[in-house]
Design an enzyme around this catalytic site. Structure first.
Site, short mmCIF file in Angstrom:
data_model
loop_
_atom_site.label_atom_id
_atom_site.label_comp_id
_atom_site.label_asym_id
_atom_site.label_seq_id
_atom_site.Cartn_x
_atom_site.Cartn_y
_atom_site.Cartn_z
N GLU A 23 0.83 -1.21 0.00
CA GLU A 23 0.00 0.00 0.00
C GLU A 23 0.87 1.27 0.00
O GLU A 23 0.60 2.21 -0.73
CB GLU A 23 -0.95 0.00 1.21
CG GLU A 23 -1.86 1.20 1.24
CD GLU A 23 -3.28 0.90 1.69
OE1 GLU A 23 -3.65 -0.27 1.83
OE2 GLU A 23 -4.04 1.87 1.89
N ASP A 49 -4.34 -1.18 9.90
CA ASP A 49 -5.38 -1.78 9.06
C ASP A 49 -5.02 -3.22 8.68
O ASP A 49 -5.84 -4.12 8.75
CB ASP A 49 -5.58 -0.96 7.78
CG ASP A 49 -5.97 0.47 8.09
OD1 ASP A 49 -6.19 0.79 9.27
OD2 ASP A 49 -6.04 1.27 7.13
P1 ADP Z 1 -10.75 2.32 2.19
O1 ADP Z 1 -10.96 3.34 3.24
O2 ADP Z 1 -12.00 1.53 1.93
O3 ADP Z 1 -9.56 1.47 2.44
P2 ADP Z 1 -9.17 3.10 -0.07
O4 ADP Z 1 -9.31 4.20 -1.05
O5 ADP Z 1 -7.94 3.01 0.73
O6 ADP Z 1 -10.47 3.14 0.85
O7 ADP Z 1 -9.31 1.71 -0.84
C1 ADP Z 1 -10.41 1.46 -1.70
C2 ADP Z 1 -9.92 0.77 -2.96
O8 ADP Z 1 -9.59 -0.61 -2.66
C3 ADP Z 1 -10.99 0.68 -4.02
O9 ADP Z 1 -11.08 1.85 -4.79
C4 ADP Z 1 -10.49 -0.51 -4.83
O10 ADP Z 1 -9.44 -0.11 -5.69
C5 ADP Z 1 -9.92 -1.43 -3.77
N1 ADP Z 1 -10.95 -2.40 -3.35
C6 ADP Z 1 -11.59 -2.47 -2.18
N2 ADP Z 1 -12.51 -3.46 -2.17
C7 ADP Z 1 -12.46 -4.02 -3.39
C8 ADP Z 1 -13.18 -5.08 -4.04
N3 ADP Z 1 -14.16 -5.75 -3.42
N4 ADP Z 1 -12.83 -5.40 -5.31
C9 ADP Z 1 -11.85 -4.73 -5.95
N5 ADP Z 1 -11.16 -3.73 -5.40
C10 ADP Z 1 -11.45 -3.36 -4.15
MG MG Z 2 -7.58 2.23 2.62
#
Ligand code: ADP
Ligand code: MG
Length: 396
Positions: free
Chosen positions: A178, A190
């Site tokens: 990440e 996380d």
């Molecule tokens: P969060 O607070 O939910 O972690 P982030 O922006 O850090 O928000 O991460 C969200 C990103 O993680 C999404 O835009 C996508 O790229 C990826 N992601 C999360 N869940 C999925 C999923 N079920 N399928 C594919 N990608 C996912």
């Molecule tokens: Mg995130």
């Protein structure tokens, strides 16, 4: 198998016309107490939520193992990219097929690609594979869907390729994916919470030593539930506000002659003044609250735990100054509805708040917050009710 895991399997069958070899899933998380303590070398206390990201993994077979549409999409992508393809990824939620390469594309595939990149950087061999994903952790809502997809990927690949990596090391690897591949700077909480949590438990993490300890949190037995309120307030100012807070903490630690504010005591604080005093007072008292909260949970003392949650919120609101009218309104209403505790969770400046409340009272709180927010012209909030859930698991 959970429904979300079945969805990942179904997607695998549809895309690749075969059964997957490994199925794994990993949860999102919420932080119960310990806010802005991580970058001060302190403690946090998250637990896993019930929403998860699932992944089905298998070997890349013959071309006959791809359905027609999949094969042609892949071929067209290969024709455009010059990078070596290490496999095939499919998201059931985005309905998108992506080649697995070492290149960032700005899509959801960056997260699994990042995990493979981090594994390879650590010297692990990752042969060709294909994987399908399905998740119900809300994206970008503060429940860390990104850690969930990373953790599910890492655990599934560890099992599939018999890498024998510990949960802690997988978490560090996911954090590197990440931080360095996706390019989002985040602490270890996380990924630790997603990989190391257990059902009916919280996870006490020492962000300096990276030690983690499960702490009992059997809310079901106590007739309690957790309610998360996503206030839907955009966090535009969060980056600047967050960086400013970090810098002030560094200055305060320097002024006190300690490495991190984790090493400071309440009695040291009178050597500070102004903003440095306020920010440092939050961090020092919040760190103490996390340890007291873990102690309270070890005795199943949810009343004391709740009291510490309210105290944490006041400190974040008044000393750290990262709350918003929406977050404060939720916490005030939770108190009116006799929640044992409530506080903003996450960095603040918008985002989510959480309440610990008797299960039968949760719905009334949710209704009341909805009405109250509508009356004040706040955004329409989204709610999640849950029990502390299991961490990442290989389910087959
Ligand atoms: P969060 O607070 O939910 O972690 P982030 O922006 O850090 O928000 O991460 C969200 C990103 O993680 C999404 O835009 C996508 O790229 C990826 N992601 C999360 N869940 C999925 C999923 N079920 N399928 C594919 N990608 C996912
Ligand atoms: Mg995130």
């Amino acid at each position: 198998m959970r429904p979300i895991e079945q969805r990942a399997v179904q997607a695998y069958r549809e895309q690749f016309l075969e059964e997957p070899a490994i199925i794994a899933s990993a949860p999102g998380r919420v932080n119960l107490i310990g806010e802005h303590t991580d970058y001060n070398g302190g403690f946090v206390l998250p637990c896993a939520v019930e929403q998860r990201v699932a992944v089905a993994v298998g070997a890349v077979g013959h071309e006959s193992g791809l359905n027609q549409a999949t094969a042609s999409t892949l071929l067209s992508q290969l024709a455009f990219g010059s990078d070596a393809v290490q496999g095939v990824l499919y998201s059931a939620d985005f309905r998108e097929l992506c080649p697995l390469t070492g290149k960032r594309t700005g899509s959801w595939a960056d997260y699994p690609c990042g995990v493979v990149w981090a594994l390879t950087a650590q010297g692990h061999e990752v042969p060709l594979f294909r994987a399908t994903f399905a998740g119900d952790v809300p994206l970008g809502s503060g429940l860390s869907s990104s850690a969930a997809i990373e953790a599910a990927t890492a655990l599934a690949l560890d099992a599939f390729f018999h890498l024998g990596i510990s949960g802690k090391d997988l978490a560090v690897l996911c954090q590197q994916a990440e931080n360095k591949f996706v390019g989002v700077n985040s602490g270890i909480m996380d990924q630790y919470a997603s990989l190391l949590s257990q059902a009916g438990m919280a996870l006490l993490i020492d962000c300096r030593t990276l030690e983690a300890e499960a702490v009992p949190l059997d809310l079901a037995a106590a007739g309690l539930t957790l309610v998360v309120c996503d206030t839907q307030v955009p966090r535009e100012l969060s980056a600047t506000g967050y960086n400013a807070r970090r810098q002030t903490c560094e200055r305060a630690a320097h002024a006190l002659g300690v490495k991190d504010l984790r090493d400071a005591h309440v009695r040291d604080l009178d050597r500070l003044s102004g903003e440095e005093l306020k920010r440092a007072r939050h961090v020092v008292t919040e760190n103490a609250r996390v340890l007291e909260a873990a102690e309270a949970l070890r005795r199943d003392d949810f009343v004391e735990f709740g009291r510490l949650m309210y105290a944490s919120h006041r400190s974040l609101r008044d000393d750290y100054e990262v709350s918003t009218p929406e977050l404060n309104a939720f916490v005030d209403l939770a108190a009116q509805f006799r929640a044992l505790g409530a506080r903003l969770t996450g960095a603040g400046f918008g985002g989510c708040a959480i309440a610990l409340i008797k299960s039968e009272g949760a719905q009334a709180l949710v209704e009341s917050v909805r009405q109250h927010f509508a009356g004040r012209g706040f955004p329409r909030p989204i709610f999640y009710t849950f029990q502390p859930a299991a961490g990442a698991e290989v389910v087959r």
